[in-house]
Design a protein around this motif. Structure first.
Motif, PDB file in Angstrom:
ATOM      1  N   MET A 130    -107.718  68.328 -33.689  1.00 34.81           N
ATOM      2  CA  MET A 130    -107.346  69.352 -34.680  1.00 34.81           C
ATOM      3  C   MET A 130    -108.578  70.018 -35.291  1.00 34.81           C
ATOM      4  N   ARG A 131    -109.601  69.207 -35.529  1.00 31.49           N
ATOM      5  CA  ARG A 131    -110.788  69.778 -36.151  1.00 31.49           C
ATOM      6  C   ARG A 131    -111.458  70.801 -35.230  1.00 31.49           C
ATOM      7  N   LYS A 132    -111.480  70.490 -33.923  1.00 32.92           N
ATOM      8  CA  LYS A 132    -112.091  71.412 -32.988  1.00 32.92           C
ATOM      9  C   LYS A 132    -111.317  72.724 -32.928  1.00 32.92           C
ATOM     10  N   ASN A 133    -109.984  72.645 -32.898  1.00 34.07           N
ATOM     11  CA  ASN A 133    -109.161  73.860 -32.874  1.00 34.07           C
ATOM     12  C   ASN A 133    -109.357  74.678 -34.145  1.00 34.07           C
ATOM     13  N   GLN A 134    -109.401  73.983 -35.269  1.00 30.16           N
ATOM     14  CA  GLN A 134    -109.590  74.695 -36.531  1.00 30.16           C
ATOM     15  C   GLN A 134    -110.933  75.405 -36.552  1.00 30.16           C
ATOM     16  N   LEU A 135    -111.968  74.738 -36.056  1.00 29.99           N
ATOM     17  CA  LEU A 135    -113.277  75.358 -36.022  1.00 29.99           C
ATOM     18  C   LEU A 135    -113.263  76.577 -35.107  1.00 29.99           C
ATOM     19  N   GLY A 136    -112.539  76.462 -33.962  1.00 33.50           N
ATOM     20  CA  GLY A 136    -112.471  77.572 -33.027  1.00 33.50           C
ATOM     21  C   GLY A 136    -111.760  78.767 -33.626  1.00 33.50           C
ATOM     22  N   ILE A 137    -110.673  78.532 -34.334  1.00 30.94           N
ATOM     23  CA  ILE A 137    -109.897  79.628 -34.914  1.00 30.94           C
ATOM     24  C   ILE A 137    -110.685  80.326 -36.019  1.00 30.94           C
ATOM     25  N   THR A 138    -111.415  79.568 -36.802  1.00 29.53           N
ATOM     26  CA  THR A 138    -112.159  80.189 -37.899  1.00 29.53           C
ATOM     27  C   THR A 138    -113.265  81.089 -37.386  1.00 29.53           C
ATOM     28  N   ARG A 139    -113.664  80.916 -36.141  1.00 26.75           N
ATOM     29  CA  ARG A 139    -114.729  81.755 -35.590  1.00 26.75           C
ATOM     30  C   ARG A 139    -114.199  83.127 -35.161  1.00 26.75           C
ATOM     31  N   MET A 140    -112.877  83.297 -35.153  1.00 23.49           N
ATOM     32  CA  MET A 140    -112.288  84.612 -34.859  1.00 23.49           C
ATOM     33  C   MET A 140    -112.088  85.346 -36.175  1.00 23.49           C
ATOM     34  N   ASN A 141    -112.534  86.575 -36.253  1.00 25.88           N
ATOM     35  CA  ASN A 141    -112.216  87.354 -37.436  1.00 25.88           C
ATOM     36  C   ASN A 141    -111.222  88.454 -37.073  1.00 25.88           C
ATOM     37  N   LEU A 142    -110.762  89.160 -38.089  1.00 22.70           N
ATOM     38  CA  LEU A 142    -109.703  90.142 -37.877  1.00 22.70           C
ATOM     39  C   LEU A 142    -110.158  91.283 -36.973  1.00 22.70           C
ATOM     40  N   GLU A 143    -111.412  91.696 -37.099  1.00 16.80           N
ATOM     41  CA  GLU A 143    -111.921  92.790 -36.273  1.00 16.80           C
ATOM     42  C   GLU A 143    -111.943  92.406 -34.796  1.00 16.80           C
ATOM     43  N   HIS A 144    -112.289  91.155 -34.519  1.00 13.94           N
ATOM     44  CA  HIS A 144    -112.296  90.696 -33.127  1.00 13.94           C
ATOM     45  C   HIS A 144    -110.878  90.668 -32.564  1.00 13.94           C
ATOM     46  N   LEU A 145    -109.935  90.225 -33.385  1.00 15.09           N
ATOM     47  CA  LEU A 145    -108.532  90.214 -32.949  1.00 15.09           C
ATOM     48  C   LEU A 145    -108.026  91.634 -32.707  1.00 15.09           C
ATOM     49  N   LYS A 146    -108.460  92.550 -33.559  1.00 15.79           N
ATOM     50  CA  LYS A 146    -108.067  93.947 -33.374  1.00 15.79           C
ATOM     51  C   LYS A 146    -108.634  94.485 -32.062  1.00 15.79           C
ATOM     52  N   THR A 147    -109.878  94.144 -31.771  1.00 22.26           N
ATOM     53  CA  THR A 147    -110.490  94.588 -30.520  1.00 22.26           C
ATOM     54  C   THR A 147    -109.719  94.042 -29.326  1.00 22.26           C
ATOM     55  N   PHE A 148    -109.383  92.745 -29.374  1.00 21.75           N
ATOM     56  CA  PHE A 148    -108.585  92.151 -28.289  1.00 21.75           C
ATOM     57  C   PHE A 148    -107.251  92.876 -28.150  1.00 21.75           C
ATOM     58  N   HIS A 149    -106.600  93.152 -29.267  1.00 17.85           N
ATOM     59  CA  HIS A 149    -105.283  93.787 -29.256  1.00 17.85           C
ATOM     60  C   HIS A 149    -105.348  95.173 -28.617  1.00 17.85           C
ATOM     61  N   VAL A 150    -106.369  95.938 -28.944  1.00 15.13           N
ATOM     62  CA  VAL A 150    -106.506  97.292 -28.395  1.00 15.13           C
ATOM     63  C   VAL A 150    -106.796  97.231 -26.900  1.00 15.13           C
ATOM     64  N   VAL A 151    -107.685  96.319 -26.484  1.00 20.57           N
ATOM     65  CA  VAL A 151    -107.989  96.178 -25.057  1.00 20.57           C
ATOM     66  C   VAL A 151    -106.728  95.788 -24.289  1.00 20.57           C
ATOM     67  N   ALA A 152    -105.967  94.824 -24.836  1.00 23.92           N
ATOM     68  CA  ALA A 152    -104.744  94.378 -24.168  1.00 23.92           C
ATOM     69  C   ALA A 152    -103.709  95.495 -24.114  1.00 23.92           C
ATOM     70  N   SER A 153    -103.635  96.295 -25.176  1.00 26.32           N
ATOM     71  CA  SER A 153    -102.650  97.382 -25.218  1.00 26.32           C
ATOM     72  C   SER A 153    -102.993  98.486 -24.232  1.00 26.32           C
ATOM     73  N   LEU A 154    -104.297  98.820 -24.107  1.00 29.63           N
ATOM     74  CA  LEU A 154    -104.727  99.933 -23.256  1.00 29.63           C
ATOM     75  C   LEU A 154    -105.043  99.491 -21.831  1.00 29.63           C
ATOM     76  N   GLY A 155    -105.283  98.192 -21.648  1.00 32.14           N
ATOM     77  CA  GLY A 155    -105.607  97.691 -20.317  1.00 32.14           C
ATOM     78  C   GLY A 155    -106.962  98.135 -19.827  1.00 32.14           C
ATOM     79  N   SER A 156    -107.868  98.426 -20.741  1.00 29.88           N
ATOM     80  CA  SER A 156    -109.176  98.945 -20.338  1.00 29.88           C
ATOM     81  C   SER A 156    -110.195  98.714 -21.441  1.00 29.88           C
ATOM     82  N   PHE A 157    -111.357  98.170 -21.065  1.00 26.71           N
ATOM     83  CA  PHE A 157    -112.446  98.008 -22.019  1.00 26.71           C
ATOM     84  C   PHE A 157    -113.022  99.372 -22.410  1.00 26.71           C
TER      85      PHE A 157
END
Length: 236
Positions: A1-28
Protein backbone atom coordinates in the motif's frame (compact mmCIF):
# COMPACT_ATOMS: atom_id res chain seq x y z
CA UNK A 1 0.00 0.00 0.00
CA UNK A 2 2.79 2.40 0.82
CA UNK A 3 4.41 1.90 -2.57
CA UNK A 4 1.11 2.52 -4.39
CA UNK A 5 0.43 5.60 -2.33
CA UNK A 6 3.88 6.96 -3.09
CA UNK A 7 3.33 6.26 -6.80
CA UNK A 8 -0.02 8.03 -6.90
CA UNK A 9 1.25 11.11 -5.10
CA UNK A 10 3.87 11.54 -7.81
CA UNK A 11 1.09 12.20 -10.36
CA UNK A 12 -0.23 15.72 -10.40
CA UNK A 13 -3.35 17.07 -12.05
CA UNK A 14 -1.48 18.59 -15.00
CA UNK A 15 0.12 15.24 -15.82
CA UNK A 16 -3.27 13.54 -15.67
CA UNK A 17 -4.68 16.21 -17.96
CA UNK A 18 -1.85 15.61 -20.42
CA UNK A 19 -2.54 11.86 -20.38
CA UNK A 20 -6.26 12.50 -20.87
CA UNK A 21 -5.71 14.74 -23.89
CA UNK A 22 -3.24 12.31 -25.50
CA UNK A 23 -5.67 9.42 -24.95
CA UNK A 24 -8.59 11.45 -26.31
CA UNK A 25 -6.74 12.62 -29.46
CA UNK A 26 -4.68 9.48 -30.01
CA UNK A 27 -1.62 11.54 -30.81
CA UNK A 28 1.27 13.09 -28.89
CA UNK A 29 1.68 15.72 -31.59
CA UNK A 30 -1.97 16.82 -31.55
CA UNK A 31 -2.01 16.78 -27.75
CA UNK A 32 1.05 19.05 -27.68
CA UNK A 33 -0.76 21.52 -29.95
CA UNK A 34 -3.93 21.41 -27.86
CA UNK A 35 -2.02 21.92 -24.62
CA UNK A 36 0.40 24.54 -26.04
CA UNK A 37 3.34 22.35 -25.05
CA UNK A 38 6.30 20.86 -26.87
CA UNK A 39 6.04 17.23 -27.88
CA UNK A 40 9.06 16.25 -25.72
CA UNK A 41 7.36 17.85 -22.70
CA UNK A 42 4.21 15.82 -23.35
CA UNK A 43 6.24 12.62 -23.68
CA UNK A 44 8.11 13.41 -20.47
CA UNK A 45 4.87 13.86 -18.50
CA UNK A 46 3.43 10.60 -19.85
CA UNK A 47 6.63 8.77 -18.92
CA UNK A 48 6.38 10.25 -15.44
CA UNK A 49 2.86 8.88 -14.97
CA UNK A 50 3.89 5.48 -16.32
CA UNK A 51 6.83 5.43 -13.92
CA UNK A 52 4.58 6.40 -11.00
CA UNK A 53 2.05 3.66 -11.82
CA UNK A 54 4.76 1.15 -12.83
CA UNK A 55 2.77 0.28 -15.95
CA UNK A 56 2.93 1.30 -19.60
CA UNK A 57 -0.14 3.30 -20.62
CA UNK A 58 0.40 3.52 -24.38
CA UNK A 59 1.47 0.97 -26.97
CA UNK A 60 4.07 2.76 -29.08
CA UNK A 61 5.09 -0.24 -31.18
CA UNK A 62 3.01 0.89 -34.16
CA UNK A 63 2.78 4.17 -36.04
CA UNK A 64 -0.46 5.05 -34.24
CA UNK A 65 -0.33 5.02 -30.46
CA UNK A 66 -2.94 2.99 -28.63
CA UNK A 67 -3.92 2.65 -25.01
CA UNK A 68 -2.79 -0.45 -23.19
CA UNK A 69 -5.21 -2.33 -20.97
CA UNK A 70 -3.92 -0.37 -17.95
CA UNK A 71 -4.11 2.83 -19.97
CA UNK A 72 -7.79 2.18 -20.71
CA UNK A 73 -8.46 1.81 -16.99
CA UNK A 74 -6.77 5.13 -16.22
CA UNK A 75 -8.59 6.80 -19.13
CA UNK A 76 -11.96 5.67 -17.75
CA UNK A 77 -11.09 7.50 -14.52
CA UNK A 78 -9.80 10.66 -16.19
CA UNK A 79 -13.00 10.84 -18.26
CA UNK A 80 -14.99 10.92 -15.03
CA UNK A 81 -12.55 13.32 -13.37
CA UNK A 82 -12.44 15.92 -16.12
CA UNK A 83 -16.16 15.45 -16.77
CA UNK A 84 -16.72 16.66 -13.19
CA UNK A 85 -14.40 19.61 -13.80
CA UNK A 86 -16.39 20.58 -16.91
CA UNK A 87 -19.60 20.30 -14.91
CA UNK A 88 -18.19 22.57 -12.20
CA UNK A 89 -17.10 25.12 -14.80
CA UNK A 90 -20.54 25.07 -16.46
CA UNK A 91 -22.36 25.49 -13.16
CA UNK A 92 -20.25 28.43 -12.05
CA UNK A 93 -20.33 29.97 -15.50
CA UNK A 94 -24.12 30.04 -15.19
CA UNK A 95 -23.93 31.43 -11.68
CA UNK A 96 -21.50 34.15 -12.67
CA UNK A 97 -23.02 35.22 -15.97
CA UNK A 98 -26.69 34.29 -15.97
CA UNK A 99 -28.05 33.38 -12.58
CA UNK A 100 -26.70 35.92 -10.12
CA UNK A 101 -27.34 39.61 -9.62
CA UNK A 102 -30.14 41.89 -8.51
CA UNK A 103 -33.62 42.21 -9.98
CA UNK A 104 -35.79 45.20 -9.11
CA UNK A 105 -39.50 44.68 -9.72
CA UNK A 106 -41.97 47.55 -9.46
CA UNK A 107 -45.63 46.68 -9.05
CA UNK A 108 -48.95 48.31 -8.43
CA UNK A 109 -50.72 47.43 -5.18
CA UNK A 110 -52.97 44.68 -6.51
CA UNK A 111 -50.17 42.98 -8.46
CA UNK A 112 -47.69 43.30 -5.61
CA UNK A 113 -50.01 42.10 -2.86
CA UNK A 114 -52.02 39.37 -4.55
CA UNK A 115 -50.10 38.04 -7.57
CA UNK A 116 -46.37 38.52 -7.16
CA UNK A 117 -45.73 36.72 -3.87
CA UNK A 118 -46.24 33.21 -5.28
CA UNK A 119 -44.26 34.01 -8.45
CA UNK A 120 -41.35 35.43 -6.45
CA UNK A 121 -41.33 32.30 -4.27
CA UNK A 122 -41.09 30.05 -7.35
CA UNK A 123 -38.45 32.30 -8.93
CA UNK A 124 -36.34 32.17 -5.77
CA UNK A 125 -36.41 28.36 -5.72
CA UNK A 126 -34.99 28.29 -9.25
CA UNK A 127 -32.57 31.21 -8.92
CA UNK A 128 -31.61 31.43 -5.21
CA UNK A 129 -28.59 33.68 -5.82
CA UNK A 130 -30.58 36.49 -7.45
CA UNK A 131 -31.50 39.23 -5.00
CA UNK A 132 -35.02 40.58 -5.57
CA UNK A 133 -36.10 44.09 -4.60
CA UNK A 134 -39.79 44.97 -4.78
CA UNK A 135 -41.03 48.55 -5.15
CA UNK A 136 -44.77 49.25 -4.88
CA UNK A 137 -46.94 52.22 -5.79
CA UNK A 138 -49.60 53.30 -8.25
CA UNK A 139 -49.22 52.55 -11.95
CA UNK A 140 -47.82 55.97 -12.83
CA UNK A 141 -45.15 55.67 -10.13
CA UNK A 142 -43.97 52.13 -10.95
CA UNK A 143 -43.77 52.77 -14.69
CA UNK A 144 -41.84 55.97 -13.93
CA UNK A 145 -39.28 53.84 -12.08
CA UNK A 146 -38.71 51.76 -15.21
CA UNK A 147 -38.45 54.85 -17.40
CA UNK A 148 -35.81 56.29 -15.08
CA UNK A 149 -33.84 53.03 -14.95
CA UNK A 150 -34.61 52.53 -11.26
CA UNK A 151 -36.48 49.26 -11.85
CA UNK A 152 -35.98 46.43 -14.35
CA UNK A 153 -39.65 45.69 -14.93
CA UNK A 154 -43.02 46.99 -13.74
CA UNK A 155 -46.34 45.19 -13.42
CA UNK A 156 -49.27 47.58 -13.60
CA UNK A 157 -52.14 48.76 -15.74
CA UNK A 158 -51.46 50.23 -19.16
CA UNK A 159 -50.00 53.74 -18.93
CA UNK A 160 -50.11 56.14 -21.84
CA UNK A 161 -47.30 58.24 -23.31
CA UNK A 162 -44.35 56.20 -22.08
CA UNK A 163 -41.27 57.14 -24.11
CA UNK A 164 -38.45 54.94 -22.83
CA UNK A 165 -39.99 51.54 -22.15
CA UNK A 166 -42.28 49.08 -23.87
CA UNK A 167 -45.54 47.70 -22.52
CA UNK A 168 -46.87 44.20 -23.12
CA UNK A 169 -50.38 43.04 -22.30
CA UNK A 170 -50.29 40.02 -19.98
CA UNK A 171 -53.92 39.67 -18.97
CA UNK A 172 -57.30 41.38 -19.15
CA UNK A 173 -59.58 41.31 -16.13
CA UNK A 174 -63.17 42.53 -15.78
CA UNK A 175 -64.22 45.05 -13.16
CA UNK A 176 -66.50 43.37 -10.63
CA UNK A 177 -68.85 45.21 -8.30
CA UNK A 178 -69.69 43.67 -4.92
CA UNK A 179 -72.10 44.48 -2.10
CA UNK A 180 -72.79 43.07 1.35
CA UNK A 181 -75.42 40.34 1.83
CA UNK A 182 -77.67 42.76 3.77
CA UNK A 183 -77.65 45.35 0.95
CA UNK A 184 -81.01 46.00 -0.82
CA UNK A 185 -79.14 45.38 -4.08
CA UNK A 186 -78.44 41.78 -3.10
CA UNK A 187 -82.12 41.19 -2.49
CA UNK A 188 -83.03 42.12 -6.08
CA UNK A 189 -81.70 38.83 -7.47
CA UNK A 190 -81.43 40.34 -10.94
CA UNK A 191 -79.02 42.44 -13.02
CA UNK A 192 -79.00 46.17 -12.29
CA UNK A 193 -79.51 48.81 -14.91
CA UNK A 194 -76.74 51.36 -15.36
CA UNK A 195 -79.02 54.03 -13.82
CA UNK A 196 -79.76 51.91 -10.74
CA UNK A 197 -76.10 51.23 -10.27
CA UNK A 198 -75.13 54.89 -10.61
CA UNK A 199 -77.62 56.02 -7.97
CA UNK A 200 -75.99 53.94 -5.23
CA UNK A 201 -73.39 55.00 -2.73
CA UNK A 202 -70.12 53.57 -4.06
CA UNK A 203 -66.66 52.84 -2.73
CA UNK A 204 -64.26 53.76 -5.53
CA UNK A 205 -60.59 54.26 -6.31
CA UNK A 206 -59.37 57.85 -6.20
CA UNK A 207 -60.23 60.28 -8.99
CA UNK A 208 -57.74 59.99 -11.83
CA UNK A 209 -57.13 56.27 -11.28
CA UNK A 210 -57.52 53.92 -14.23
CA UNK A 211 -60.55 52.12 -12.79
CA UNK A 212 -62.33 55.35 -11.89
CA UNK A 213 -61.67 56.82 -15.34
CA UNK A 214 -62.89 53.69 -17.10
CA UNK A 215 -66.16 53.65 -15.16
CA UNK A 216 -66.74 57.34 -15.78
CA UNK A 217 -66.19 56.77 -19.52
CA UNK A 218 -68.59 53.81 -19.50
CA UNK A 219 -71.37 55.71 -17.68
CA UNK A 220 -71.06 58.60 -20.14
CA UNK A 221 -71.22 56.17 -23.08
CA UNK A 222 -74.57 54.79 -21.87
CA UNK A 223 -75.97 58.26 -21.11
CA UNK A 224 -75.97 57.97 -17.31
CA UNK A 225 -74.56 61.18 -15.86
CA UNK A 226 -75.98 60.74 -12.34
CA UNK A 227 -72.84 58.79 -11.48
CA UNK A 228 -70.74 61.95 -11.60
CA UNK A 229 -72.73 63.55 -8.75
CA UNK A 230 -73.33 60.37 -6.69
CA UNK A 231 -71.66 60.37 -3.23
CA UNK A 232 -68.50 58.28 -3.36
CA UNK A 233 -66.06 56.95 -0.78
CA UNK A 234 -62.57 57.23 -2.24
CA UNK A 235 -59.77 54.82 -1.35
CA UNK A 236 -56.19 54.74 -2.62
Amino acid sequence: MRKNQLGITRMNLEHLKTFHVVASLGSFTEAAKALYMTQPAVSQQIQGIEHALRNPLFDRSKRQIRLTAKGKILFSYTQKLFGIFREIENVFSDLNHLLTGELTIAASAVMGNYFLSSFIAEFYKKYPLISIRLEMGDSAYVTHLVEEGLADVALSRHVRNLKHCKQKLLIKEPYICVCGPSSPLAALKRPLSAKEFAENYLVMRQKGSRMRSKLEEWFKSVGVYEFLSTPVIEVN
